[in-house]
Scaffold this active site. Structure first.
Site, short mmCIF file in Angstrom:
data_model
loop_
_atom_site.label_atom_id
_atom_site.label_comp_id
_atom_site.label_asym_id
_atom_site.label_seq_id
_atom_site.Cartn_x
_atom_site.Cartn_y
_atom_site.Cartn_z
N HIS A 19 -48.91 -61.40 -26.98
CA HIS A 19 -50.04 -62.12 -26.39
C HIS A 19 -50.45 -61.36 -25.13
O HIS A 19 -49.64 -61.14 -24.24
CB HIS A 19 -49.65 -63.56 -26.04
CG HIS A 19 -50.80 -64.32 -25.48
ND1 HIS A 19 -51.69 -65.03 -26.26
CD2 HIS A 19 -51.26 -64.43 -24.21
CE1 HIS A 19 -52.63 -65.55 -25.50
NE2 HIS A 19 -52.39 -65.21 -24.25
N CYS A 20 -51.70 -60.95 -25.08
CA CYS A 20 -52.16 -60.13 -23.96
C CYS A 20 -53.02 -60.98 -23.02
O CYS A 20 -54.10 -61.43 -23.41
CB CYS A 20 -52.97 -58.94 -24.49
SG CYS A 20 -53.68 -57.96 -23.16
N PRO A 21 -52.56 -61.22 -21.78
CA PRO A 21 -53.36 -62.04 -20.86
C PRO A 21 -54.68 -61.37 -20.49
O PRO A 21 -55.63 -62.05 -20.13
CB PRO A 21 -52.46 -62.19 -19.63
CG PRO A 21 -51.47 -61.09 -19.72
CD PRO A 21 -51.31 -60.75 -21.17
N ASN A 42 -56.85 -62.40 -23.04
CA ASN A 42 -56.64 -63.85 -23.21
C ASN A 42 -56.54 -64.26 -24.68
O ASN A 42 -57.08 -65.29 -25.08
CB ASN A 42 -57.76 -64.64 -22.51
CG ASN A 42 -57.42 -66.11 -22.42
OD1 ASN A 42 -56.25 -66.48 -22.45
ND2 ASN A 42 -58.44 -66.97 -22.34
N THR A 43 -55.93 -63.43 -25.46
CA THR A 43 -55.63 -63.78 -26.84
C THR A 43 -54.51 -62.86 -27.32
O THR A 43 -54.02 -62.03 -26.54
CB THR A 43 -56.88 -63.68 -27.75
OG1 THR A 43 -56.56 -64.20 -29.03
CG2 THR A 43 -57.36 -62.24 -27.91
#
Ligand SMILES: [Zn+2]
Ligand SMILES: [Zn+2]
Length: 375
Positions: free
Chosen positions: A119-121, A124-125
């Site tokens: 999950h990549c902040p 944001n997904t």
């Protein structure tokens, strides 16, 4: 649907990324305008300006593609075509469906994600099946765009600071206010930071793609090698060129390969080779787990000052969730740190099913009487 997509941008990650892109791009174009002004009669000026615009468009296009395309999710109530294959797959209690091979549940998105990487902040997904290629294009175009920006901004700032303007030399006069000079110097630092950070990330991604693995699968393979004490035969490694094609698919106009539900595998493996290994690892993991009983409640905060400074200083460096617990809850702990434990509720009711997370160690004691009926 459109509103939902736009709402994904309302998060610190995309806000910071868009600000960064705007900052570096606006300073780059500002310097370009002053140092190498747009001139239709000068082919070099046209080429330079066109390439700068091309990087910016490529960066923005791939960035928004990553967010709006999303990683691709496991369809609701998905189950394999043959009922006898269900025993090879994990079941997600939260999504109420079987996990497709290579799919994993993202606790932030609360969905099972196809070919889950992480999950990549910043987008944001999750990074997964659908947006893996555009994420790599985004990284590459950002790095090249920043290098181009540095090639424009650095000489421009150097001229302003160290080379006095000489009108007889027929060179453009570069006038900077103190603010725009400071802004340009800051953008040099930001561009260098972006090149280093995204360069490392791109190298990691390219290495994974070369072996057709994800970050999660790397972890599973490492554990499998330890468990079997020999090299685990990874089913999705189809050779360097085919592995690259699985993500970038240059032979078919960069379209997605397959449907994200079934994957081509080596001839000596089958669709469920990795899923079976995962299930075995999960069983082993549960067997090593230790039961604990909560003696104090914990509200799920990241810095629970009431449990002491040491608990706050030694927080787990992870974006994994914190587990809100109540006194007399029973927990199954699978990971240990000095001041924090990671686990899930034991004999939990339906609403708690699948909840996992970190909680302070001082809130629980080891529950030795495992035969006693838990409630
Ligand atoms: Zn799920
Ligand atoms: Zn996610």
């Amino acid at each position: 649907m459109f509103r939902q997509k736009i709402s994904q941008l309302r998060h610190f990650g995309p806000v910071i990324v868009i600000l960064l892109i705007s900052w570096i791009a606006s300073n780059g174009f500002n310097c370009l305008r002053k140092w190498f002004p747009w001139d239709l009669h000068n082919p070099l000026s046209v080429i330079n300006f066109t390439i700068a615009c091309f990087w910016l468009l490529l960066v923005l296009y791939n960035y928004f593609q990553c967010i709006f395309l999303g990683p691709g999710y496991v369809p609701a109530n998905w189950r394999p075509n043959f009922i006898e294959h269900e025993k090879y797959l994990q079941y997600c209690e939260i999504c109420q469906s079987f996990k497709v091979p290579r799919a994993h549940h993202c606790r932030t998105c609360q969905r099972c994600v196809l070919k889950f990487d992480h999950h990549c902040p910043w987008i944001n997904t999750c990074l997964g099946y659908k947006n893996h290629a555009c994420f790599c294009w985004f990284l590459l175009s950002s790095i090249l765009g920043c290098i181009h920006a540095l090639l424009i901004i650095c000489p421009c700032v150097y001229r302003v600071l160290f080379i006095p303007y000489m009108p007889w030399k027929n060179e453009p006069r570069i006038d900077f206010t103190t603010m725009s000079l400071m802004s340009s110097i800051l953008s040099i630092g930001l561009a260098i930071g972006v090149i280093i950070a995204l360069g490392l990330l791109l190298l990691i991604q390219l290495k994974n793609i070369a072996y057709n693995r994800t970050t999660v699968e790397n972890r599973i393979i490492r554990k499998a090698n330890d468990r079997h004490r020999e090299q685990f035969i990874y089913p999705y490694d189809l050779g360097f060129q085919e592995n690259l094609r699985q993500v970038f698919n240059w032979k078919d106009c960069f379209r997605l390969v397959g449907d994200g539900l079934t994957w081509p595998v080596r001839s000596d493996c089958d669709q469920y080779t990795l899923s079976r290994e995962q299930l075995e690892q999960e069983v082993e993991h549960e067997q090593q787990a230790v039961r604990y009983k909560a003696i104090r409640s914990y509200d799920g905060s990241f810095f629970p000052l009431i449990y002491g400074l040491r608990t706050c200083i030694h927080i787990p460096y992870s974006i994994e969730p914190r587990l809100r617990i109540n006194q007399r809850d029973y927990l199954l702990v699978t990971r240990w740190q000095r001041y924090w434990l990671y686990g899930k509720f034991l004999m939990a009711n339906q609403t708690m099913t699948g909840c996992r997370g970190w909680f302070p160690r001082c809130c629980v004691i080891q529950h030795l009487n495992t035969k006693k009926k838990l409630s």
